[in-house]
Design a protein around this motif. Sequence first.
Motif, PDB file in Angstrom:
ATOM      1  N   LEU A   1       0.824  -1.214   0.000  1.00 44.85           N
ATOM      2  CA  LEU A   1       0.000   0.000   0.000  1.00 44.85           C
ATOM      3  C   LEU A   1       0.857   1.263   0.000  1.00 44.85           C
ATOM      4  N   VAL A   2       1.946   1.255   0.751  1.00 43.29           N
ATOM      5  CA  VAL A   2       2.837   2.416   0.744  1.00 43.29           C
ATOM      6  C   VAL A   2       3.397   2.626  -0.662  1.00 43.29           C
ATOM      7  N   ALA A   3       3.781   1.537  -1.329  1.00 43.73           N
ATOM      8  CA  ALA A   3       4.298   1.652  -2.696  1.00 43.73           C
ATOM      9  C   ALA A   3       3.229   2.178  -3.648  1.00 43.73           C
ATOM     10  N   ALA A   4       1.995   1.708  -3.470  1.00 45.35           N
ATOM     11  CA  ALA A   4       0.902   2.166  -4.326  1.00 45.35           C
ATOM     12  C   ALA A   4       0.643   3.656  -4.141  1.00 45.35           C
ATOM     13  N   VAL A   5       0.594   4.094  -2.888  1.00 46.28           N
ATOM     14  CA  VAL A   5       0.362   5.520  -2.619  1.00 46.28           C
ATOM     15  C   VAL A   5       1.538   6.355  -3.131  1.00 46.28           C
ATOM     16  N   ALA A   6       2.760   5.871  -2.940  1.00 42.26           N
ATOM     17  CA  ALA A   6       3.935   6.614  -3.414  1.00 42.26           C
ATOM     18  C   ALA A   6       3.890   6.775  -4.933  1.00 42.26           C
ATOM     19  N   ASN A   7       3.499   5.724  -5.624  1.00 36.89           N
ATOM     20  CA  ASN A   7       3.406   5.792  -7.085  1.00 36.89           C
ATOM     21  C   ASN A   7       2.403   6.845  -7.534  1.00 36.89           C
ATOM     22  N   ARG A   8       1.219   6.837  -6.926  1.00 38.46           N
ATOM     23  CA  ARG A   8       0.180   7.786  -7.323  1.00 38.46           C
ATOM     24  C   ARG A   8       0.479   9.199  -6.808  1.00 38.46           C
ATOM     25  N   HIS A   9       1.212   9.297  -5.708  1.00 33.38           N
ATOM     26  CA  HIS A   9       1.588  10.620  -5.206  1.00 33.38           C
ATOM     27  C   HIS A   9       2.538  11.305  -6.181  1.00 33.38           C
ATOM     28  N   THR A  10       3.463  10.534  -6.722  1.00 34.83           N
ATOM     29  CA  THR A  10       4.378  11.085  -7.727  1.00 34.83           C
ATOM     30  C   THR A  10       3.605  11.596  -8.934  1.00 34.83           C
ATOM     31  N   ALA A  11       2.640  10.796  -9.389  1.00 33.20           N
ATOM     32  CA  ALA A  11       1.827  11.217 -10.535  1.00 33.20           C
ATOM     33  C   ALA A  11       0.990  12.446 -10.190  1.00 33.20           C
ATOM     34  N   PHE A  12       0.463  12.493  -8.973  1.00 29.67           N
ATOM     35  CA  PHE A  12      -0.343  13.632  -8.541  1.00 29.67           C
ATOM     36  C   PHE A  12       0.478  14.915  -8.551  1.00 29.67           C
ATOM     37  N   ARG A  13       1.703  14.837  -8.054  1.00 31.01           N
ATOM     38  CA  ARG A  13       2.554  16.033  -8.007  1.00 31.01           C
ATOM     39  C   ARG A  13       2.969  16.498  -9.397  1.00 31.01           C
ATOM     40  N   ARG A  14       2.989  15.583 -10.340  1.00 30.19           N
ATOM     41  CA  ARG A  14       3.332  15.956 -11.713  1.00 30.19           C
ATOM     42  C   ARG A  14       2.149  16.580 -12.452  1.00 30.19           C
ATOM     43  N   SER A  15       0.945  16.358 -11.949  1.00 31.72           N
ATOM     44  CA  SER A  15      -0.231  16.903 -12.628  1.00 31.72           C
ATOM     45  C   SER A  15      -0.372  18.374 -12.283  1.00 31.72           C
ATOM     46  N   PRO A  16      -0.629  19.204 -13.267  1.00 33.47           N
ATOM     47  CA  PRO A  16      -0.758  20.636 -12.992  1.00 33.47           C
ATOM     48  C   PRO A  16      -2.080  20.946 -12.310  1.00 33.47           C
ATOM     49  N   LEU A  17      -2.104  22.066 -11.636  1.00 26.11           N
ATOM     50  CA  LEU A  17      -3.372  22.572 -11.121  1.00 26.11           C
ATOM     51  C   LEU A  17      -4.273  22.933 -12.293  1.00 26.11           C
ATOM     52  N   PRO A  18      -5.593  22.962 -12.083  1.00 22.07           N
ATOM     53  CA  PRO A  18      -6.483  23.387 -13.159  1.00 22.07           C
ATOM     54  C   PRO A  18      -6.096  24.755 -13.694  1.00 22.07           C
ATOM     55  N   ASP A  19      -6.632  25.069 -14.851  1.00 22.66           N
ATOM     56  CA  ASP A  19      -6.301  26.288 -15.578  1.00 22.66           C
ATOM     57  C   ASP A  19      -6.114  27.491 -14.657  1.00 22.66           C
ATOM     58  N   GLY A  20      -5.021  28.222 -14.868  1.00 21.86           N
ATOM     59  CA  GLY A  20      -4.667  29.336 -13.987  1.00 21.86           C
ATOM     60  C   GLY A  20      -5.730  30.393 -13.870  1.00 21.86           C
ATOM     61  N   SER A  21      -6.571  30.546 -14.889  1.00 22.11           N
ATOM     62  CA  SER A  21      -7.609  31.573 -14.825  1.00 22.11           C
ATOM     63  C   SER A  21      -8.600  31.308 -13.707  1.00 22.11           C
ATOM     64  N   LEU A  22      -8.725  30.012 -13.314  1.00 21.44           N
ATOM     65  CA  LEU A  22      -9.667  29.673 -12.249  1.00 21.44           C
ATOM     66  C   LEU A  22      -9.165  30.119 -10.881  1.00 21.44           C
ATOM     67  N   ARG A  23      -7.874  30.304 -10.742  1.00 15.66           N
ATOM     68  CA  ARG A  23      -7.302  30.554  -9.425  1.00 15.66           C
ATOM     69  C   ARG A  23      -7.584  31.967  -8.925  1.00 15.66           C
ATOM     70  N   ARG A  24      -8.128  32.803  -9.778  1.00 20.53           N
ATOM     71  CA  ARG A  24      -8.380  34.170  -9.352  1.00 20.53           C
ATOM     72  C   ARG A  24      -9.718  34.330  -8.644  1.00 20.53           C
ATOM     73  N   ASP A  25     -10.563  33.281  -8.685  1.00 12.55           N
ATOM     74  CA  ASP A  25     -11.853  33.386  -8.016  1.00 12.55           C
ATOM     75  C   ASP A  25     -11.882  32.465  -6.800  1.00 12.55           C
ATOM     76  N   ASP A  26     -13.013  32.428  -6.135  1.00 12.83           N
ATOM     77  CA  ASP A  26     -13.132  31.614  -4.924  1.00 12.83           C
ATOM     78  C   ASP A  26     -12.907  30.134  -5.217  1.00 12.83           C
ATOM     79  N   ARG A  27     -13.431  29.665  -6.324  1.00  7.60           N
ATOM     80  CA  ARG A  27     -13.244  28.257  -6.650  1.00  7.60           C
ATOM     81  C   ARG A  27     -11.774  27.943  -6.905  1.00  7.60           C
TER      82      ARG A  27
END
Length: 212
Positions: A111-137
């Motif tokens: 399980l630790v290996a599984a979470v580590a694998n997906r955590h690496t992929a998660f950190r490589r994924s960008p946040l949603p489009d930057g234009s969204l970051r200017r509002d509350d959402r």
Amino acid sequence: MRDGEVPLVRRHAALRCAAGRYCPLGFHATWAYLAATARPSPDLRRDPAALLRALEALEASRAVRLDEVDAFAARRRAEKAAGRRTPRRVGEAHGPGPRWPSRTGPSRLGLVAAVANRHTAFRRSPLPDGSLRRDDRGRQLTDLYARLDDCAASYLTNLGHVDASARDSLAETISGIERLVRPDRAPLNGDLLPWLRFANLVAYAAAAPLGR
């Protein structure tokens, strides 16, 4: 897969195909789980004995899952015969979402290996489009991303041991993501659904009764 006369590269491909058909944690997390628990070699492509151990672990889990399916079908037949048309709520242990069916409990290492694998992929994924970051959402998304990253990092740092506050934070993070997911094919779902799958994997791994 078991044929020792077949080149290792083809046996390795056959195992990946099997994991593609049965991947209770999601394909990449399942593969990481198998690779970790089939020690000592970290590379299944070079170790025929580890390939067999990985296959045996996958088959053992699938056998448990098939027994669960059969038990559910038998229970539903009995309930229908008794006039109960609506199934009882499935317990969390057998509900949808990532879970490693096992008679003795999943492996902490796996399980630790599984979470580590997906955590690496998660950190490589960008946040949603930057234009969204200017509002509350956008601020909500940034906060949820950071909280999920912290929860996963805490789980990995402590090798699967998560305290009550971290579990509460993870539960709140999952609820926050779920509130933003829409039932239709909203563009934002393309970012949120992978987060939700990853968050549910971390939550399962943190709460799972462990075997070895």
